[in-house]
Design a protein around this motif. Structure first.
Motif: not given
Length: 137
Positions: A10-14
């Motif tokens: 996960d990179i945290g940008i949905e």
């Protein structure tokens, strides 16, 4: 052998994370087909998915990078272009010579490598830079 999704991917940008998960699902379906000796039947479908996927996904990712003025956008774009080129070359090879064990192995390796190296290293940099920008804003 299925590759499970790890939170580390996960990179945290949905939107981007959803697209990455989609890619993993496709990779696992393809690997499963290969394990059941059906890789040849599944390769064209997987390549078609990849062509559509890369257009949409790389577009989304590059848009995010432009929005935040990501300093490594040009390099990242080059990697995307290289991936697309490899997909198209594989597709050409399949059209010209049919599917071989080698093509299925190559596609498998390429997708696994992309997932592990590109997403967990390069794409992570986008999120890190974005968070750094938020911190300084």
């Amino acid at each position: 052998m299925m590759i499970p999704w790890k939170d580390a991917y996960d990179i945290g940008i949905e939107k981007i994370d959803c697209q990455h998960r989609q890619l993993l699902v496709k990779l696992n379906e393809f690997m499963d087909a290969c394990n059941n000796r059906q890789g040849a039947e599944k390769i064209e479908e997987t390549l078609k998915f990849l062509k559509d996927y890369t257009l949409e996904h790389f577009g989304s990712e590059e848009e995010v990078m432009e929005d935040i003025h990501f300093p490594e956008l040009a390099d990242h774009r080059k990697e995307h272009a290289q991936f697309v080129k490899t997909v198209l070359e594989l597709e050409e090879s399949v059209k010209a010579k049919g599917t071989s064990v080698l093509t299925t192995i190559k596609l498998n390796r390429m997708l696994t490598d992309w997932l592990i190296n590109h997403i967990s290293k390069c794409d992570k940099l986008i999120a890190a830079y974005m968070n750094q920008q938020k911190g300084t804003a």
